[in-house]
Each structure stands twice: as C-alpha cells, then as structure tokens.
Design an enzyme around this catalytic site. Structure first.
Site, PDB file in Angstrom:
ATOM      1  N   GLU A 124      -9.607  -1.503   5.338  1.00 37.38           N
ATOM      2  CA  GLU A 124     -10.300  -1.127   6.559  1.00 37.38           C
ATOM      3  C   GLU A 124     -11.559  -1.983   6.747  1.00 37.38           C
ATOM      4  O   GLU A 124     -12.031  -2.626   5.804  1.00 37.38           O
ATOM      5  CB  GLU A 124     -10.696   0.356   6.474  1.00 37.38           C
ATOM      6  CG  GLU A 124      -9.499   1.312   6.382  1.00 37.38           C
ATOM      7  CD  GLU A 124      -8.721   1.428   7.685  1.00 37.38           C
ATOM      8  OE1 GLU A 124      -8.633   0.439   8.441  1.00 37.38           O
ATOM      9  OE2 GLU A 124      -8.173   2.523   7.935  1.00 37.38           O
ATOM     10  N   ASP A 132      -7.407  -1.903  13.975  1.00 33.89           N
ATOM     11  CA  ASP A 132      -8.796  -2.255  13.646  1.00 33.89           C
ATOM     12  C   ASP A 132      -8.871  -3.560  12.841  1.00 33.89           C
ATOM     13  O   ASP A 132      -9.893  -3.880  12.258  1.00 33.89           O
ATOM     14  CB  ASP A 132      -9.489  -1.107  12.890  1.00 33.89           C
ATOM     15  CG  ASP A 132      -8.826  -0.783  11.550  1.00 33.89           C
ATOM     16  OD1 ASP A 132      -7.839  -1.457  11.175  1.00 33.89           O
ATOM     17  OD2 ASP A 132      -9.307   0.150  10.870  1.00 33.89           O
ATOM     18  N   HIS A 189      -7.067  -4.351  10.144  1.00 40.74           N
ATOM     19  CA  HIS A 189      -6.822  -4.281   8.705  1.00 40.74           C
ATOM     20  C   HIS A 189      -5.511  -4.946   8.305  1.00 40.74           C
ATOM     21  O   HIS A 189      -4.542  -4.950   9.055  1.00 40.74           O
ATOM     22  CB  HIS A 189      -6.885  -2.838   8.170  1.00 40.74           C
ATOM     23  CG  HIS A 189      -5.801  -1.909   8.613  1.00 40.74           C
ATOM     24  ND1 HIS A 189      -6.057  -0.645   9.102  1.00 40.74           N
ATOM     25  CD2 HIS A 189      -4.452  -2.014   8.616  1.00 40.74           C
ATOM     26  CE1 HIS A 189      -4.915  -0.041   9.382  1.00 40.74           C
ATOM     27  NE2 HIS A 189      -3.926  -0.854   9.094  1.00 40.74           N
ATOM     28  N   ASP A 204       0.819  -1.206   0.000  1.00 44.51           N
ATOM     29  CA  ASP A 204       0.000   0.000   0.000  1.00 44.51           C
ATOM     30  C   ASP A 204       0.855   1.259   0.000  1.00 44.51           C
ATOM     31  O   ASP A 204       2.083   1.196   0.142  1.00 44.51           O
ATOM     32  CB  ASP A 204      -0.970  -0.002   1.197  1.00 44.51           C
ATOM     33  CG  ASP A 204      -0.288  -0.353   2.513  1.00 44.51           C
ATOM     34  OD1 ASP A 204       0.954  -0.337   2.581  1.00 44.51           O
ATOM     35  OD2 ASP A 204      -1.002  -0.651   3.480  1.00 44.51           O
TER      36      ASP A 204
HETATM   37  C1  GLP Z   1      -0.460   0.611   8.462  1.00 42.97           C
HETATM   38  C2  GLP Z   1      -0.151  -0.237   7.241  1.00 42.97           C
HETATM   39  C3  GLP Z   1      -0.364  -1.707   7.501  1.00 42.97           C
HETATM   40  C4  GLP Z   1       0.294  -2.088   8.800  1.00 42.97           C
HETATM   41  C5  GLP Z   1      -0.356  -1.338   9.920  1.00 42.97           C
HETATM   42  C6  GLP Z   1       0.178  -1.713  11.295  1.00 42.97           C
HETATM   43  O1  GLP Z   1      -1.770   1.011   8.582  1.00 42.97           O
HETATM   44  N1  GLP Z   1      -0.911   0.136   6.113  1.00 42.97           N
HETATM   45  O2  GLP Z   1       0.166  -2.457   6.412  1.00 42.97           O
HETATM   46  O3  GLP Z   1       0.169  -3.481   8.995  1.00 42.97           O
HETATM   47  O4  GLP Z   1      -0.107   0.032   9.687  1.00 42.97           O
HETATM   48  O5  GLP Z   1       1.228  -0.891  11.643  1.00 42.97           O
HETATM   49  P1  GLP Z   1       2.251  -1.135  12.807  1.00 42.97           P
HETATM   50  O6  GLP Z   1       3.108  -2.259  12.327  1.00 42.97           O
HETATM   51  O7  GLP Z   1       3.015   0.138  12.908  1.00 42.97           O
HETATM   52  O8  GLP Z   1       1.464  -1.491  13.996  1.00 42.97           O
END
Ligand code: GLP
Length: 260
Positions: A143, A136, A138, A67
């Site tokens: 989402e 959440d 995702h 993404d």
């Molecule tokens: C973002 C990314 C996700 C990732 C998530 C969790 O929203 N788009 O791909 O898994 O954050 O982030 P973190 O690893 O910082 O908890």
C-alpha cells in the site's frame, strides 16, 4: 520500461500469456511469480488453453504467489490459494509441492515471511513475476508509503483497497480481511523480469502515475521504473491518459519480435 498497448482485455491477456509461455519454453524449470485479482483471470485462461491444446508443460515450474489475506478461512473461495487453484493450478500440470502461497494464518505469520523469502532464494529467485495494480497504485499488497526496499511482511490494507475488493466479498466492506501477507517491493524488484498488466478506464490515472510520474512509495508500482527488465501490457482504456501513448505504440511497431 517497455509499454505495450493492446486493443482490449482479450488481447492484453493473450500478450501476457504469450510472454509467460516464452519464459516457460526458454526455461522449463522457471520460477514464476503469480498474481491474483480480476485482471489476470484472462491470462490464466489463455495459459490453461495453451496447456490443453498446445501441451504447454508446467511439470518443472515452481510458483510463488505475491500475497494472501490474513485470517481468511481456509475454504473461502477468495483465499488466494483457492483462487489460484480454481483459475490455474488445478487446470495445468504444476506439481502441488512446487506451489508456494503466503500463509493465511496470523499465528506464526512473521516467521512465515522470513521462510518465504528464504524459499524464493533457495529456488534461485523469481524468473518472471506477473503483477496487477491496485487502484491506489499498489503492487501485491504494498500500500502507499510501503518502503521500496520492503520484504515479505504483514500489511494493513488501505480503506480504498478494502472498498475495491469488497466486490469479491458480497459488496460488504466488513467482510474483507483487513490484513495481508505480501511480498515486499524489494522482493518483487529482485525478480529477473516483471510483467504488469492493467485494463479498464478506472486504472488510467494510476497507470499514468506509475509509468510517467515520479518514483515514489506513494505509488508502489512506480518502483518498476527502477527495474531493468519490466514490461507493462495495457488495454486501450488503461493506456488512455498516457502522455507517451503514441510513442509506446510507435516503439512496439518497430519491434522485430512481436508478442502476438
Ligand atoms: C489486489 C491484489 C493485487 C492486485 C490488485 C488489483 O489488491 N493484492 O495483487 O493487483 O488487487 O486487482 P484487480 O486485478 O482485480 O484490479
């Protein structure tokens, strides 16, 4: 789904990197799906170490990132392409032309999404997809309420995601982009193997929900239950609410080829 419980973040990162190294060694021209966020930083550090100290070779690797924020300036350090360069791409011998990251530009974004799907297909599909999980539930930026059959497209970020990611934008929610281009859940599920990593107590409830709860578009990570080859690597904190925690540990104990 295989669930591996590591003692801490360091061990989780090592196990994830070992799984990626095995993939690269088994198939030097693997197509890797890559993730951003705080969680995979340790995994990338370990892969960089393997490259430098053990000669792990990325020369034939192709990569696709999950993404990217839309409308984020090209040179912003939190643009996922820049994050990937800083944490992995600039530190290993992956060929620049083999790197694919979704666009950050609104203009032409829809055409880009179709092109991205085609490129993944042309590359032969993703062999191993690394994933994190948002608070959440995702995966990528899918989402809650994203179709489990969704493809690469533009998504509006949930307010909780904006809040969670504000730590990367001077703790100012207003500075966090509100839209992203993301692979869909359906796109992710087509990878031959999935590797989701999660750590910290703050992820424990959502980890329980996606592993032991129903398959639902309200927790898009729960779609991993539909995948025949998904590995989840957790630290003790993220695993702390799992009903089957002891069972997962028991299963791993019986495993002849350990990841560590
Ligand atoms: C973002 C990314 C996700 C990732 C998530 C969790 O929203 N788009 O791909 O898994 O954050 O982030 P973190 O690893 O910082 O908890």
């Amino acid at each position: 789904m295989e669930v591996v419980i590591a003692k801490d973040y360091k061990e989780m990162s090592k196990i994830a990197a070992n799984i990626i190294r095995d993939q690269i060694q088994r198939k030097p021209n693997s197509v890797l799906g890559l993730a951003t966020g705080g969680t995979p930083i340790g995994t990338y550090e370990e892969l960089v170490r393997m490259h430098k100290e053990e000669g792990l070779d990325f020369a034939k690797i192709t990569t696709f990132n999950l993404d990217e924020y839309l409308d984020i300036p090209d040179n912003h350090p939190e643009r996922y392409l820049n994050f990937m360069k800083a944490n992995l791409f600039d530190k290993v011998n992956v060929r620049p032309e083999a790197i694919h990251v979704p666009t950050n530009k609104r203009k032409g974004a829809e055409e880009f999404c179709a092109w991205y799907e085609d490129e993944i297909e042309k590359a032969g599909g993703v062999d191993l997809q690394l994933l994190g999980i948002g608070p959440d539930g995702h995966i990528a930026f899918n989402e809650p309420s994203s179709s489990l059959a969704s493809r690469t497209r533009i998504k509006t970020l949930d307010e909780s995601t904006i809040e969670a990611n504000a730590r990367f934008f001077d703790n100012d929610n207003a500075k966090v982009p509100k839209f992203a281009v993301t692979m869909g859940v359906g796109t992710v599920l087509e990878a031959k193997k999935l590797l989701l990593i999660a750590n910290k107590k703050s992820k424990a409830a959502i980890v329980k929900a996606f592993i032991e709860g129903p398959v639902t578009s309200m927790v898009t990570a729960s779609a991993l239950q539909l995948h025949p080859n998904a590995i989840v690597v957790l630290d003790e904190d993220a695993a702390s609410e799992l009903q089957l925690k002891d069972y997962f540990k028991w299963v791993y104990k019986q495993k002849p080829d350990k990841y560590l």
